[in-house]
Design a protein around this motif. Structure first.
Motif, short mmCIF file in Angstrom:
data_model
loop_
_atom_site.label_atom_id
_atom_site.label_comp_id
_atom_site.label_asym_id
_atom_site.label_seq_id
_atom_site.Cartn_x
_atom_site.Cartn_y
_atom_site.Cartn_z
N ASP A 81 0.85 -1.19 0.00
CA ASP A 81 0.00 0.00 0.00
C ASP A 81 0.89 1.24 0.00
OD1 ASP A 81 -1.61 2.22 0.79
OD2 ASP A 81 -3.00 0.88 1.83
N VAL A 82 0.99 1.89 -1.15
CA VAL A 82 1.87 3.05 -1.29
C VAL A 82 1.47 4.16 -0.32
CG1 VAL A 82 2.60 4.91 -2.86
CG2 VAL A 82 2.51 2.55 -3.67
N ASP A 83 0.17 4.43 -0.20
CA ASP A 83 -0.27 5.53 0.67
C ASP A 83 0.03 5.25 2.14
OD1 ASP A 83 -1.61 7.51 -1.23
OD2 ASP A 83 -2.51 5.60 -1.81
N ALA A 84 -0.19 4.02 2.58
CA ALA A 84 0.10 3.67 3.97
C ALA A 84 1.59 3.74 4.25
CB ALA A 84 -0.45 2.28 4.29
N THR A 85 2.41 3.26 3.30
CA THR A 85 3.86 3.32 3.46
C THR A 85 4.33 4.77 3.46
OG1 THR A 85 4.08 1.16 2.40
CG2 THR A 85 6.07 2.53 2.53
N TYR A 86 3.77 5.57 2.58
CA TYR A 86 4.07 7.01 2.53
C TYR A 86 3.78 7.64 3.90
CZ TYR A 86 3.28 11.96 1.44
OH TYR A 86 3.28 13.32 1.44
N ASP A 87 2.60 7.38 4.45
CA ASP A 87 2.23 7.96 5.75
C ASP A 87 3.19 7.49 6.85
OD1 ASP A 87 0.08 9.31 4.62
OD2 ASP A 87 -1.38 7.76 5.18
N GLN A 88 3.55 6.22 6.82
CA GLN A 88 4.46 5.67 7.82
C GLN A 88 5.83 6.34 7.72
OE1 GLN A 88 5.75 1.61 7.18
NE2 GLN A 88 5.67 1.21 9.38
N LEU A 89 6.35 6.48 6.51
CA LEU A 89 7.66 7.10 6.34
C LEU A 89 7.62 8.60 6.66
CD1 LEU A 89 8.86 5.23 3.12
CD2 LEU A 89 9.59 4.84 5.49
N LYS A 90 6.56 9.29 6.28
CA LYS A 90 6.41 10.71 6.62
C LYS A 90 6.43 10.89 8.14
CE LYS A 90 5.25 14.02 4.44
NZ LYS A 90 5.97 15.18 3.92
N SER A 91 5.81 9.98 8.87
CA SER A 91 5.79 10.08 10.33
C SER A 91 7.18 9.89 10.93
CB SER A 91 4.81 9.07 10.93
OG SER A 91 5.34 7.76 10.88
N ARG A 92 8.08 9.31 10.15
CA ARG A 92 9.49 9.14 10.57
C ARG A 92 10.37 10.24 10.00
NH1 ARG A 92 9.97 2.73 9.13
NH2 ARG A 92 8.48 1.99 10.69
N ASP A 93 9.75 11.30 9.48
CA ASP A 93 10.45 12.47 8.95
C ASP A 93 11.19 12.24 7.64
OD1 ASP A 93 9.52 14.12 11.01
OD2 ASP A 93 11.18 13.54 12.32
N VAL A 94 10.78 11.24 6.86
CA VAL A 94 11.32 11.08 5.52
C VAL A 94 10.72 12.17 4.65
CG1 VAL A 94 11.40 9.59 3.47
CG2 VAL A 94 11.69 8.59 5.76
N GLU A 95 11.57 12.92 3.94
CA GLU A 95 11.11 14.00 3.08
C GLU A 95 10.93 13.48 1.66
OE1 GLU A 95 13.29 17.67 3.31
OE2 GLU A 95 13.82 17.25 5.40
N PHE A 96 9.72 13.54 1.17
CA PHE A 96 9.41 13.06 -0.17
C PHE A 96 9.62 14.17 -1.19
CE2 PHE A 96 7.78 9.61 2.16
CZ PHE A 96 7.67 8.55 1.29
N VAL A 97 10.10 13.78 -2.37
CA VAL A 97 10.26 14.73 -3.47
C VAL A 97 9.06 14.67 -4.40
CG1 VAL A 97 12.77 14.82 -3.33
CG2 VAL A 97 11.68 13.17 -4.86
N LYS A 98 8.27 13.61 -4.31
CA LYS A 98 7.01 13.53 -5.06
C LYS A 98 6.07 12.62 -4.27
CE LYS A 98 4.95 13.45 -9.48
NZ LYS A 98 4.88 14.49 -10.40
N GLU A 99 4.91 13.15 -3.96
CA GLU A 99 3.92 12.42 -3.17
C GLU A 99 3.29 11.31 -3.99
OE1 GLU A 99 1.25 15.38 -1.65
OE2 GLU A 99 2.73 16.13 -0.24
N PRO A 100 2.55 10.39 -3.34
CA PRO A 100 1.92 9.29 -4.07
C PRO A 100 1.03 9.77 -5.21
CG PRO A 100 1.79 8.90 -1.71
CD PRO A 100 2.31 10.31 -1.88
N HIS A 101 1.17 9.10 -6.33
CA HIS A 101 0.36 9.41 -7.51
C HIS A 101 0.33 8.18 -8.41
CE1 HIS A 101 4.51 10.24 -8.70
NE2 HIS A 101 4.13 10.02 -9.96
N ASP A 102 -0.69 8.11 -9.23
CA ASP A 102 -0.84 6.99 -10.15
C ASP A 102 -0.05 7.25 -11.43
OD1 ASP A 102 -2.54 5.73 -8.39
OD2 ASP A 102 -4.37 6.40 -9.39
N THR A 103 0.53 6.17 -11.95
CA THR A 103 1.19 6.20 -13.26
C THR A 103 0.53 5.10 -14.11
OG1 THR A 103 2.94 4.74 -12.45
CG2 THR A 103 3.38 7.11 -12.38
N PRO A 104 -0.62 5.41 -14.69
CA PRO A 104 -1.37 4.39 -15.42
C PRO A 104 -0.58 3.77 -16.57
CG PRO A 104 -2.55 6.51 -15.42
CD PRO A 104 -1.26 6.71 -14.69
#
Length: 127
Positions: A81-104
């Motif tokens: 689950d990309v969104d759940a992993t994103y939320d988990q990593l954000k809570s650990r202060d990982v800085e994302f350069v591009k938030e979750p998005h679909d690449t159809p």
């Protein structure tokens, strides 16, 4: 032949070790925060850290550009689950350069961040 390991040559093994162990939660196979070499379990292919072979300034690698012509590698982690992993990593202060998005065009949902050495990391899962 098959790939068994990706070895990242990094300017600061300690910072990257702490990032992969503490923020990403990878299992350590070899080394610790004080050794010049470390290796992590990531399934069939391991990620290893080793100091740069030459002592050059690497400040440009710390820039949080989404993508760069200087990128030589991207590490891809498949997640359920990309969104759940994103939320988990954000809570650990990982800085994302591009938030979750679909690449159809590739059938994936993705997000991007960088490790302390500037290596591009993608988390992805199916749409």
């Amino acid at each position: 032949m098959k790939i068994s390991q990706v070895r990242l040559l990094v300017p600061n093994v300690r910072d990257c070790f702490l990032f992969y162990r503490d923020l990403l939660g990878l299992q350590v196979l070899h080394g610790n925060e004080d050794t010049p070499y470390a290796e992590f379990l990531t399934g069939d292919i391991h990620i290893a850290l080793e100091p740069l072979l030459v002592n050059e300034p690497r400040a440009a690698l710390r820039e949080s550009n989404e993508f760069s012509a200087n990128d030589q590698i991207a590490i891809i982690f498949s997640v359920d689950d990309v969104d759940a992993t994103y939320d988990q990593l954000k809570s650990r202060d990982v800085e994302f350069v591009k938030e979750p998005h679909d690449t159809p065009e590739w059938g994936h949902r993705v997000a991007y961040f960088r490790d302390p050495a500037g290596n591009l990391i993608e988390i992805n899962g199916g749409i």
